[in-house]
Design an enzyme around this catalytic site. Structure first.
Site, mmCIF file in Angstrom:
data_model
loop_
_atom_site.group_PDB
_atom_site.id
_atom_site.type_symbol
_atom_site.label_atom_id
_atom_site.label_comp_id
_atom_site.label_asym_id
_atom_site.label_seq_id
_atom_site.Cartn_x
_atom_site.Cartn_y
_atom_site.Cartn_z
ATOM 1 N N MET A 17 35.918 -13.978 -44.272
ATOM 2 C CA MET A 17 36.338 -15.332 -43.912
ATOM 3 C C MET A 17 37.333 -15.888 -44.914
ATOM 4 O O MET A 17 38.364 -16.462 -44.541
ATOM 5 C CB MET A 17 35.113 -16.244 -43.814
ATOM 6 N N ASP A 36 37.375 -15.261 -56.592
ATOM 7 C CA ASP A 36 36.052 -14.642 -56.438
ATOM 8 C C ASP A 36 35.665 -14.066 -57.793
ATOM 9 O O ASP A 36 36.496 -13.474 -58.474
ATOM 10 C CB ASP A 36 36.077 -13.546 -55.372
ATOM 11 N N VAL A 93 32.287 -19.354 -49.471
ATOM 12 C CA VAL A 93 31.297 -18.373 -49.905
ATOM 13 C C VAL A 93 30.197 -18.289 -48.838
ATOM 14 O O VAL A 93 30.206 -19.027 -47.853
ATOM 15 C CB VAL A 93 30.702 -18.741 -51.277
ATOM 16 N N GLU A 95 26.512 -18.487 -46.851
ATOM 17 C CA GLU A 95 25.768 -19.700 -46.515
ATOM 18 C C GLU A 95 24.536 -19.895 -47.404
ATOM 19 O O GLU A 95 23.406 -19.620 -47.000
ATOM 20 C CB GLU A 95 25.355 -19.655 -45.048
ATOM 21 N N HIS A 143 35.502 -25.953 -40.535
ATOM 22 C CA HIS A 143 34.796 -24.785 -40.015
ATOM 23 C C HIS A 143 35.767 -23.905 -39.247
ATOM 24 O O HIS A 143 36.077 -24.162 -38.089
ATOM 25 C CB HIS A 143 33.630 -25.242 -39.129
ATOM 26 N N ASN A 193 28.354 -24.332 -32.250
ATOM 27 C CA ASN A 193 27.171 -23.496 -32.472
ATOM 28 C C ASN A 193 25.894 -24.178 -32.001
ATOM 29 O O ASN A 193 24.931 -23.521 -31.601
ATOM 30 C CB ASN A 193 27.049 -23.118 -33.948
#
Length: 409
Positions: A17, A36, A93, A95, A143, A193
């Protein structure tokens, strides 16, 4: 703060993602620092980004020079301190609420006071994340949908403290990078969702009642979906949806109606989908064709017995009504709660993020074209046997009387 004037961005998290979000930004001419802590994650992201842009050039979608330029716009770093200069920082990152709050708190301290702070969470409370920053009014949910460099939908999730300027900036940024931004409220699952849960629930109910996965998929594909829900689960991995269910249980966000345990049983039987050749269908090596599997029939029959259900024939029309009207039902609740500004916004989400057939115009448009009073009558018939799920919201009753959804709420 302005989404149109963004020159530099930071993306935290170099997974699939995060890399996709970085490419979305870089493709729009924005310089990106991808952060990261794990050097191996950054290296995987580098290889994926270079391969994606190289492939686009080979297919003639962009020139080799543009591919090189886009790749060069994405720098890599192992420290958040390198985001002190960015105009927008997007956390992407995995969930984990504690981790996201930790990152947001650090971004709030490191980034300049005018920087937009966004979380890419798909399931967690945006308010809980944004409140970790010293100035939560500039925190917002963005999102993205996977793959982020391809999918057009962007749910822009407003929190309690999110300022109008922050919402405007996030929408403008989304439009600049070629997305279709839709502003939604902060609730479990947001809009897309949240609605998906009922859709899948009714598909599973149809199988437990007596249909087969192939019949359910076939009925919804004939309606216009590119893939039915069981084929989609096999493609994504049945364990992905199962993990999402476990996370909902952990955070006390289970829905107020019963859901089937069919995915749990499938995962326990190591039927994960295409990834291991055994899901709701059987797959041959190197072939994605769906083959019915008698072992699945046995699993379903056992689960049907455990649930105390009697097998019956179910017509394709009922399958489609149950699945699609479940979307309409939850969409109406979302409108009642003010989590979406209009039925049209809900349709935009389902058309651009979930593959609802474009010719049908979206679930809310389809219901209105079908006749809201007729849809409501069918829902009431379903409610007789399943009152907990088919609770009729007041807004749907009013809309059925008028014959139309409200323009805005």
């Amino acid at each position: 703060m302005s989404g149109t004037n963004v020159e530099t961005a930071g993306v935290v998290g170099a997974g699939t993602m995060g890399a996709g979000i970085a490419m979305s930004l870089a493709s729009a001419g924005i310089g990106v620092t991808l952060v990261d802590a794990a050097p191996e994650a950054l290296e995987r992201a580098r290889a994926s980004i270079e391969s994606t842009y190289r492939s686009a050039a080979e297919r003639g979608r962009i020139s080799p020079e543009e591919a090189a330029a886009r790749t060069a716009r994405i720098a890599r770093s192992q420290t958040l301190d390198d985001l002190a200069h960015v105009d927008v920082a997007i956390e992407a990152v995995f969930e984990d609420l504690a981790l996201k709050r930790e990152i947001f708190g650090k971004l709030g301290a490191i980034c300049g006071p005018a920087a937009l702070l966004a979380t890419n969470t798909s399931t967690l409370d945006v308010d809980a994340i944004a409140s970790a920053a010293p100035n939560p009014e500039r925190g917002i949910g963005m999102h993205f949908f996977s793959p982020a460099h391809i999918m057009k939908l962007l749910e822009v999730v407003r929190g309690r403290a999110t300022s109008p300027a922050t919402i405007e900036a996030a929408v403008a940024l989304g439009e600049r990078i070629g997305k279709i931004p839709v502003v939604v409220g902060n609730c479990d699952g947001f809009v897309g969702n949240r609605m998906l849960l009922g859709y899948k629930r009714e598909a599973e109910f149809a199988v437990l009642a007596g249909a087969t996965p192939a019949q359910v998929d076939g009925a919804l594909e004939a309606f216009g979906f590119a893939m039915g829900p069981f084929a989609v689960s096999d493609l994504a991995g049945i364990d992905i949806g199962w993990r999402a269910k476990q996370e909902r249980i952990k955070r006390g966000a289970s829905p107020p109606f019963a859901v089937s345990d069919l995915p749990d049983v499938m995962v326990a039987a190591n039927r994960l989908g295409q990834k291991n050749g055994r899901g709701y269908y059987r797959y041959e090596p190197g072939d994605r064709a769906r083959h019915p599997d008698p072992d699945v029939d046995a699993i379903v029959a056992a689960e049907r017995g455990r649930a105390g259900l009697q097998q019956r024939a179910m017509a394709d029309e009922e399958i489609v009504q149950r699945a699609v009207y479940a979307l309409v039902l939850e969409g109406a609740r979302i409108l009642d709660e003010g989590m979406a500004a209009s039925a049209r916004d809900i349709d935009m989400i389902w058309l651009n993020g979930y593959g609802f057939p474009k010719a049908r115009g979206g679930p809310m448009h389809y219901a209105q074209e079908t006749g809201l009073s007729s849809v409501l009558e069918t829902m009431r018939a379903f409610r007789a046997a399943d009152p907990a799920f088919w609770r009729i919201p007041e807004g749907l009753e009013r809309a059925a009387t008028r014959g139309t959804w409200p323009e805005t709420i």
